[in-house]
Design a protein around this motif. Structure first.
Motif, short mmCIF file in Angstrom:
data_model
loop_
_atom_site.label_atom_id
_atom_site.label_comp_id
_atom_site.label_asym_id
_atom_site.label_seq_id
_atom_site.Cartn_x
_atom_site.Cartn_y
_atom_site.Cartn_z
N ARG A 13 64.90 53.59 18.52
CA ARG A 13 64.23 52.30 18.30
C ARG A 13 62.81 52.51 17.78
O ARG A 13 62.48 53.56 17.23
CB ARG A 13 64.23 51.44 19.58
CG ARG A 13 65.58 51.32 20.28
CD ARG A 13 66.66 50.77 19.40
NE ARG A 13 67.85 50.41 20.18
CZ ARG A 13 69.07 50.38 19.70
NH1 ARG A 13 69.31 50.73 18.44
NH2 ARG A 13 70.09 50.02 20.45
N THR A 39 78.13 47.01 13.67
CA THR A 39 77.42 47.22 14.93
C THR A 39 75.98 46.70 14.82
O THR A 39 75.64 46.00 13.87
CB THR A 39 77.50 48.71 15.33
OG1 THR A 39 76.96 48.88 16.64
CG2 THR A 39 76.73 49.60 14.34
N THR A 40 75.15 47.08 15.79
CA THR A 40 73.76 46.65 15.84
C THR A 40 73.03 46.91 14.51
O THR A 40 73.07 48.03 13.99
CB THR A 40 73.03 47.43 16.96
OG1 THR A 40 73.75 47.28 18.17
CG2 THR A 40 71.60 46.95 17.14
N ASN A 41 72.36 45.90 13.99
CA ASN A 41 71.56 46.03 12.77
C ASN A 41 72.32 46.67 11.60
O ASN A 41 71.79 47.51 10.89
CB ASN A 41 70.29 46.84 13.04
CG ASN A 41 69.35 46.12 13.98
OD1 ASN A 41 69.42 44.90 14.13
ND2 ASN A 41 68.48 46.87 14.63
N CYS A 96 79.73 48.85 24.27
CA CYS A 96 79.16 49.61 23.16
C CYS A 96 80.16 49.55 22.02
O CYS A 96 81.28 49.06 22.19
CB CYS A 96 78.93 51.06 23.58
SG CYS A 96 80.45 51.93 24.03
N HIS A 138 68.93 48.58 24.81
CA HIS A 138 68.67 47.17 24.51
C HIS A 138 68.06 46.58 25.77
O HIS A 138 68.46 46.95 26.89
CB HIS A 138 69.98 46.41 24.24
CG HIS A 138 70.65 46.78 22.95
ND1 HIS A 138 70.30 46.23 21.74
CD2 HIS A 138 71.65 47.65 22.70
CE1 HIS A 138 71.07 46.74 20.79
NE2 HIS A 138 71.90 47.61 21.34
N ASP A 156 69.00 41.10 26.36
CA ASP A 156 69.84 41.17 25.16
C ASP A 156 71.26 41.65 25.48
O ASP A 156 72.19 41.43 24.70
CB ASP A 156 69.21 42.10 24.12
CG ASP A 156 67.91 41.54 23.56
OD1 ASP A 156 67.75 40.30 23.57
OD2 ASP A 156 67.06 42.33 23.13
N LYS A 157 71.41 42.33 26.60
CA LYS A 157 72.75 42.78 27.02
C LYS A 157 73.47 41.67 27.79
O LYS A 157 74.67 41.47 27.60
CB LYS A 157 72.63 44.01 27.94
CG LYS A 157 72.10 45.27 27.31
CD LYS A 157 73.10 45.92 26.37
CE LYS A 157 74.34 46.47 27.06
NZ LYS A 157 75.32 46.92 26.04
N CYS A 172 75.86 36.31 23.57
CA CYS A 172 76.48 37.29 22.68
C CYS A 172 75.72 38.60 22.90
O CYS A 172 74.68 38.82 22.30
CB CYS A 172 76.41 36.83 21.23
SG CYS A 172 77.22 37.95 20.10
N GLY A 173 76.21 39.39 23.81
CA GLY A 173 75.48 40.58 24.24
C GLY A 173 75.52 41.69 23.22
O GLY A 173 76.51 41.88 22.51
N CYS A 174 74.43 42.43 23.14
CA CYS A 174 74.34 43.54 22.18
C CYS A 174 75.20 44.72 22.63
O CYS A 174 75.35 44.98 23.83
CB CYS A 174 72.90 44.04 22.09
SG CYS A 174 71.79 42.84 21.39
N ASN A 229 61.78 42.43 23.65
CA ASN A 229 62.99 43.01 24.23
C ASN A 229 63.18 42.75 25.72
O ASN A 229 64.13 43.23 26.31
CB ASN A 229 63.06 44.50 23.95
CG ASN A 229 63.59 44.75 22.55
OD1 ASN A 229 64.64 44.25 22.22
ND2 ASN A 229 62.85 45.47 21.75
#
Ligand code: DOR
Ligand code: ZN
Length: 360
Positions: A19, A108-110, A220, A253, A257-258, A262-264, A331
């Protein structure tokens, strides 16, 4: 008699999300206390797409607190439909770019800026093949008609197998593998194909995430699969396959956000990674294989020397903290590590002096 102390060459993490900003500052020491090098994923917002981005990100990592551990980040570029092959050549030749990461768009993320169709980057891949820049792959299709549990197996069939045929010199790492199909494909594949395996995919299966209430901190991508897939991963790492090596995919995360509508996707395992791998290898009766998996095979695949220092693990029960403070900001103040609240038998005691030859 069971071992009480384990001294291995200092390991590397061949797949890591560090990150940026306050989160980077908060999480880097958890990795640097153990791992000497890490392949740093480029899925920031905005992503790391140019050599300039990668060099600046490397500088920010260099400046962030490491808790005393010597640490070398190995930088990656994020491939998009518009990546210029020249940019990769420039970064690789300058020693800034270690590898390139393929995120299928929206996998996935980003990954919104990821590749929409592999055909869009054939010129880029050809250049990587010519330069011998490794292609690191998030191996999942995103087609709506493919079930989330099948995304990896379908990717292998539809995208990866043809890719390896079309680019016979390309070095590929299929990241964070989760299925027996991936294990078989990699082990039966050529010497230029390797895979990383996370602690969570070795320790958990989908019942742990969904079978007894929904556990967002075990979510994940690629998602946890059936137990038989976890067991296939366990068997291949216990067997000591040289092209299957450590990559934590530690992906912090914020708790908010988890635990969200809508959890990451992502599991923050850096604070427990080696301890978790040691636990799994011991359960499998394969502690003597841990060093190769963690400290040798990845370096060999990438053509790098193994680390000089050692890492000392000892049998000493400790309880994983419930959360790690990441300061204020967007965050949400805290991240929850993998295995939070659980007691592990192995503990990292520290980094030891250089060792000559095998230490196990
Ligand atoms: O679970 C995941 N989290 N999988 C990925 O591929 C990305 C990662 C992240 O960046 O959060
Ligand atoms: Zn990842």
């Amino acid at each position: 008699m069971s071992e009480e102390r384990l001294v291995i060459r200092r390991p590397d993490d061949w797949h890591l999300h560090l990150r940026d900003g306050a989160m980077l500052e908060a999480v880097l020491a958890a990795t640097a206390r153990v791992f000497a090098r890490a392949v740093v994923m480029p899925n920031l917002a905005p992503p790391v797409v140019t050599v300039r981005d990668a060099a600046a990100y490397r500088n920010r990592i260099g400046a962030a607190p490491k808790g005393g551990g010597r640490f070398t980040p190995l930088m990656t570029l994020y491939l998009t439909d518009d990546t210029d092959p020249e940019e990769i050549a420039k970064g690789y030749n300058a020693g800034v770019v270690f590898a390139c990461k393929l995120y299928p768009q929206n996998a996935t993320t980003n990954s919104q800026s990821g590749v929409s169709d592999i055909d869009r980057i054939r010129g880029v891949i050809a250049r990587m093949e010519a330069l011998d820049v490794p292609l690191l792959i998030h191996g999942e299709v995103t087609d709506d008609d493919v079930d989330v549990f099948d995304r990896e197996a379908v990717f292998i069939e539809r995208v990866l197998a043809p890719l390896l045929q079309d680019f016979p010199g390309l070095r590929v790492v299929l990241e964070h593998i989760t299925t027996k199909e991936a294990v078989d494909f990699v082990t039966e594949g050529p010497a230029r194909l390797a895979a990383t395996v996370t602690p969570h995919h070795l320790m958990a299966e989908r019942n742990d995430m969904l079978g007894y209430g929904i556990r967002p901190h075990l979510f994940c991508l690629p998602v946890l699969k059936r137990a038989r897939h976890r067991d296939a991963l366990r068997r291949i790492v216990a067997a000591g396959h040289p092209r299957v090596f450590l990559g934590t995919d530690s992906a912090p995360h914020g708790i908010g956000d988890k635990q969200a509508l809508c959890g990451c996707a992502g599991i923050f395992n850096a604070p427990v990674a080696m301890e978790a791998y040691a636990t799994v290898f011991e359960e499998m009766g394969a502690l003597d294989r841990l060093e190769n998996f963690a400290s040798h095979f990845g370096a060999e695949f990438y053509g790098l020397p193994v680390n000089e220092e050692t890492l000392i693990l000892e049998r000493a029960p400790w309880t994983v903290p419930e959360s790690l403070d990441v300061g204020g900001g967007a965050n949400g103040g805290a991240v929850r590590p993998f295995l939070a609240g659980e007691t592990l038998n192995w503990r990292v005691a520290g980094i030891g002096p250089p060792s000559k030859g095998p230490v196990l």
